[in-house]
Design a protein around this motif. Structure first.
Motif, PDB file in Angstrom:
ATOM      1  N   SER A 170       3.610 -10.088   5.037  1.00  0.00           N
ATOM      2  CA  SER A 170       2.186 -10.451   5.151  1.00  0.00           C
ATOM      3  C   SER A 170       1.372  -9.178   5.362  1.00  0.00           C
ATOM      4  O   SER A 170       0.614  -9.062   6.313  1.00  0.00           O
ATOM      5  CB  SER A 170       1.970 -11.399   6.329  1.00  0.00           C
ATOM      6  N   PHE A 171       1.545  -8.220   4.493  1.00  0.00           N
ATOM      7  CA  PHE A 171       0.830  -6.952   4.630  1.00  0.00           C
ATOM      8  C   PHE A 171      -0.647  -7.133   4.272  1.00  0.00           C
ATOM      9  O   PHE A 171      -0.968  -7.937   3.401  1.00  0.00           O
ATOM     10  CB  PHE A 171       1.402  -5.900   3.665  1.00  0.00           C
ATOM     11  N   PRO A 172      -1.537  -6.346   4.908  1.00  0.00           N
ATOM     12  CA  PRO A 172      -2.928  -6.349   4.439  1.00  0.00           C
ATOM     13  C   PRO A 172      -2.985  -5.827   2.997  1.00  0.00           C
ATOM     14  O   PRO A 172      -2.112  -5.036   2.596  1.00  0.00           O
ATOM     15  CB  PRO A 172      -3.636  -5.387   5.400  1.00  0.00           C
ATOM     16  N   SER A 173      -4.021  -6.245   2.224  1.00  0.00           N
ATOM     17  CA  SER A 173      -4.033  -5.946   0.778  1.00  0.00           C
ATOM     18  C   SER A 173      -3.903  -4.458   0.468  1.00  0.00           C
ATOM     19  O   SER A 173      -3.210  -4.086  -0.474  1.00  0.00           O
ATOM     20  CB  SER A 173      -5.293  -6.476   0.102  1.00  0.00           C
ATOM     21  N   PHE A 174      -4.544  -3.592   1.297  1.00  0.00           N
ATOM     22  CA  PHE A 174      -4.473  -2.169   0.954  1.00  0.00           C
ATOM     23  C   PHE A 174      -3.029  -1.662   1.007  1.00  0.00           C
ATOM     24  O   PHE A 174      -2.614  -0.825   0.224  1.00  0.00           O
ATOM     25  CB  PHE A 174      -5.394  -1.322   1.860  1.00  0.00           C
ATOM     26  N   LEU A 175      -2.227  -2.247   1.925  1.00  0.00           N
ATOM     27  CA  LEU A 175      -0.822  -1.810   2.031  1.00  0.00           C
ATOM     28  C   LEU A 175      -0.002  -2.265   0.826  1.00  0.00           C
ATOM     29  O   LEU A 175       0.914  -1.582   0.388  1.00  0.00           O
ATOM     30  CB  LEU A 175      -0.200  -2.368   3.307  1.00  0.00           C
ATOM     31  N   ASN A 176      -0.370  -3.448   0.291  1.00  0.00           N
ATOM     32  CA  ASN A 176       0.350  -3.927  -0.891  1.00  0.00           C
ATOM     33  C   ASN A 176       0.230  -2.937  -2.039  1.00  0.00           C
ATOM     34  O   ASN A 176       1.110  -2.837  -2.886  1.00  0.00           O
ATOM     35  CB  ASN A 176      -0.203  -5.290  -1.341  1.00  0.00           C
ATOM     36  N   VAL A 177      -0.898  -2.199  -2.049  1.00  0.00           N
ATOM     37  CA  VAL A 177      -1.116  -1.218  -3.119  1.00  0.00           C
ATOM     38  C   VAL A 177      -0.481   0.132  -2.750  1.00  0.00           C
ATOM     39  O   VAL A 177       0.234   0.731  -3.558  1.00  0.00           O
ATOM     40  CB  VAL A 177      -2.638  -1.032  -3.371  1.00  0.00           C
ATOM     41  N   THR A 178      -0.713   0.582  -1.510  1.00  0.00           N
ATOM     42  CA  THR A 178      -0.276   1.938  -1.152  1.00  0.00           C
ATOM     43  C   THR A 178       1.220   2.025  -0.801  1.00  0.00           C
ATOM     44  O   THR A 178       1.864   3.025  -1.084  1.00  0.00           O
ATOM     45  CB  THR A 178      -1.089   2.477   0.047  1.00  0.00           C
ATOM     46  N   PHE A 179       1.731   0.935  -0.210  1.00  0.00           N
ATOM     47  CA  PHE A 179       3.131   0.959   0.257  1.00  0.00           C
ATOM     48  C   PHE A 179       4.120   1.363  -0.849  1.00  0.00           C
ATOM     49  O   PHE A 179       4.915   2.286  -0.660  1.00  0.00           O
ATOM     50  CB  PHE A 179       3.473  -0.413   0.850  1.00  0.00           C
ATOM     51  N   PRO A 180       4.064   0.696  -2.042  1.00  0.00           N
ATOM     52  CA  PRO A 180       5.030   1.083  -3.082  1.00  0.00           C
ATOM     53  C   PRO A 180       4.863   2.530  -3.517  1.00  0.00           C
ATOM     54  O   PRO A 180       5.852   3.186  -3.856  1.00  0.00           O
ATOM     55  CB  PRO A 180       4.704   0.149  -4.262  1.00  0.00           C
ATOM     56  N   LEU A 181       3.634   3.039  -3.453  1.00  0.00           N
ATOM     57  CA  LEU A 181       3.403   4.403  -3.929  1.00  0.00           C
ATOM     58  C   LEU A 181       4.230   5.418  -3.144  1.00  0.00           C
ATOM     59  O   LEU A 181       4.908   6.256  -3.717  1.00  0.00           O
ATOM     60  CB  LEU A 181       1.916   4.780  -3.827  1.00  0.00           C
ATOM     61  N   PHE A 182       4.173   5.313  -1.787  1.00  0.00           N
ATOM     62  CA  PHE A 182       4.923   6.318  -1.033  1.00  0.00           C
ATOM     63  C   PHE A 182       6.378   5.926  -0.780  1.00  0.00           C
ATOM     64  O   PHE A 182       7.255   6.776  -0.705  1.00  0.00           O
ATOM     65  CB  PHE A 182       4.186   6.766   0.246  1.00  0.00           C
ATOM     66  N   MET A 183       6.662   4.616  -0.716  1.00  0.00           N
ATOM     67  CA  MET A 183       8.059   4.219  -0.442  1.00  0.00           C
ATOM     68  C   MET A 183       8.977   4.506  -1.629  1.00  0.00           C
ATOM     69  O   MET A 183      10.107   4.941  -1.479  1.00  0.00           O
ATOM     70  CB  MET A 183       8.132   2.725  -0.098  1.00  0.00           C
ATOM     71  N   LYS A 184       8.452   4.254  -2.850  1.00  0.00           N
ATOM     72  CA  LYS A 184       9.278   4.435  -4.049  1.00  0.00           C
ATOM     73  C   LYS A 184       9.781   5.879  -4.130  1.00  0.00           C
ATOM     74  O   LYS A 184      10.963   6.137  -4.288  1.00  0.00           O
ATOM     75  CB  LYS A 184       8.419   4.111  -5.280  1.00  0.00           C
ATOM     76  N   ARG A 185       8.864   6.784  -3.972  1.00  0.00           N
ATOM     77  CA  ARG A 185       9.201   8.214  -4.067  1.00  0.00           C
ATOM     78  C   ARG A 185      10.089   8.628  -2.871  1.00  0.00           C
ATOM     79  O   ARG A 185      11.096   9.295  -3.031  1.00  0.00           O
ATOM     80  CB  ARG A 185       7.894   9.008  -4.112  1.00  0.00           C
ATOM     81  N   GLY A 186       9.679   8.188  -1.662  1.00  0.00           N
ATOM     82  CA  GLY A 186      10.402   8.579  -0.445  1.00  0.00           C
ATOM     83  C   GLY A 186      11.855   8.128  -0.488  1.00  0.00           C
ATOM     84  O   GLY A 186      12.772   8.902  -0.190  1.00  0.00           O
ATOM     85  N   ILE A 187      12.077   6.882  -0.874  1.00  0.00           N
ATOM     86  CA  ILE A 187      13.457   6.359  -0.871  1.00  0.00           C
ATOM     87  C   ILE A 187      14.268   6.963  -2.018  1.00  0.00           C
ATOM     88  O   ILE A 187      15.470   7.209  -1.876  1.00  0.00           O
ATOM     89  CB  ILE A 187      13.460   4.809  -0.928  1.00  0.00           C
ATOM     90  N   LYS A 188      13.589   7.255  -3.134  1.00  0.00           N
ATOM     91  CA  LYS A 188      14.300   7.904  -4.249  1.00  0.00           C
ATOM     92  C   LYS A 188      14.903   9.238  -3.757  1.00  0.00           C
ATOM     93  O   LYS A 188      16.076   9.527  -3.990  1.00  0.00           O
ATOM     94  CB  LYS A 188      13.313   8.160  -5.390  1.00  0.00           C
ATOM     95  N   VAL A 189      14.087  10.013  -3.049  1.00  0.00           N
ATOM     96  CA  VAL A 189      14.553  11.307  -2.547  1.00  0.00           C
ATOM     97  C   VAL A 189      15.702  11.103  -1.552  1.00  0.00           C
ATOM     98  O   VAL A 189      16.767  11.727  -1.649  1.00  0.00           O
ATOM     99  CB  VAL A 189      13.379  12.082  -1.883  1.00  0.00           C
TER     100      VAL A 189
END
Ligand SMILES: N[C@@H](CCC(=O)N[C@@H](CS)C(=O)NCC(=O)O)C(=O)O
Length: 288
Positions: A170-189
């Motif tokens: 139940s993330f606030p809408s802004f997190l739904n957009v920003t979360f994948p941006l930094f998590m995708k890259r962070g977890i890939k590394v």
């Protein structure tokens, strides 16, 4: 002098911006420290021997997005230890979630937490097991905590780009957009450093399937990994499997525990019903 008269305003502008950002950074750091100190007073007043469990906010279907938070909360309930939850500061002394405060002492890492609580409260969940079974369950715990975790987060945050996962939060809408941006890259590394990130999506899924198969075989017809009673290892396995069961809606990873190895899904429901009869009320939003 390396500047010329013509680029002096630009240099001045950049210096001003850097100085401004530095001031903001210092103020934010001081404000955070102040807030943490205020909260620390509150946590220290939780009561003698009351654990403050610091973890992420609750999810839509699962009580936490962190398998380690589910693990610790499961342990607290099985060991009958009083606790309260704080979700304001989910990252602790080791920069990880979850962590606990107990009688003013801060402690990070789910495994060290479980060890400390077992000793301090003399709450041995494994007293019914013989030495060999205890050793077998320790390897099961390590498989769950140190391997299933990486399979799940590599798929969840990187390969799936958080798509299924976000449906469970139940993330606030802004997190739904920003979360994948930094998590995708962070977890890939991180997954590359760990090693798992060098495999193909099919290979990772294959590993997840084999590991779930092995867990289902270890469980067999027993209700819990500890046999008739949940053991310490059950806290870890439940923590990790809960992520497939409730935080991967509609995905092939969810299907691993609901269709491919349904005994694992039944196990998750059994643990949920036994240990968290109030599960639905804990969810965000609560389910009636
Ligand atoms: N070994 C730690 C692992 C905890 C952990 O990795 N937690 C994740 C959330 S599920 C985290 O805080 N990640 C943030 C990071 O690694 O920077 C434990 O057992 O508590």
């Amino acid at each position: 002098m390396w500047t010329t008269l013509s680029n002096q305003p630009a240099v001045l502008g950049v210096t001003t911006v850097i100085a401004g950002l530095s001031v903001i950074w210092v103020f934010r750091k001081i404000a955070r420290k102040h807030k943490r100190n205020q909260l620390r007073k509150k946590w220290n007043n939780a009561g003698k021997d009351v654990v403050v469990l610091h973890q992420f906010f609750r999810g839509k279907y699962c009580i936490n997005l962190s398998p380690y938070a589910v693990k610790v909360e499961t342990f607290l309930r099985l060991a009958d230890i009083k606790y309260v939850v704080d979700s304001e500061i989910p990252f602790g002394p080791k920069g990880k979630c979850p962590w606990i405060t107990l009688n003013g002492e801060e402690l990070g890492d789910s495994e060290l937490i479980v060890q400390k609580l077992t000793e301090y409260f003399k709450a041995d969940l494994d007293s019914h097991l013989d030495t060999r079974k205890k050793a077998q369950l320790e390897t099961v715990r390590i498989t769950a905590d140190e391997f299933v975790f990486w399979l799940v987060i590599t798929w969840r945050y990187w390969l799936d780009g958080c798509e299924s996962f976000l449906k469970s939060q139940s993330f606030p809408s802004f997190l739904n957009v920003t979360f994948p941006l930094f998590m995708k890259r962070g977890i890939k590394v991180k997954a590359r450093y760990q090693g798992i990130g060098h495999h193909t999506p099919d290979e990772i899924y294959g590993m997840a399937k084999r590991t779930c198969g092995a867990l289902a075989d270890v469980l067999g017809d027993d209700p819990y990994f500890g046999g008739e009673r949940p053991s310490t290892a059950d806290c870890s396995v439940f923590g990790q499997l809960s992520q497939l069961m409730w935080n991967a809606p509609g995905s092939q990873y969810e299907a691993l525990v609901t269709e491919v190895y349904p005994s694992l899904g039944e196990y998750c429901n059994r643990m949920k019903e036994k240990i968290f009869p109030d599960w639905n009320k804990l969810l965000n939003p609560p389910l009636e």
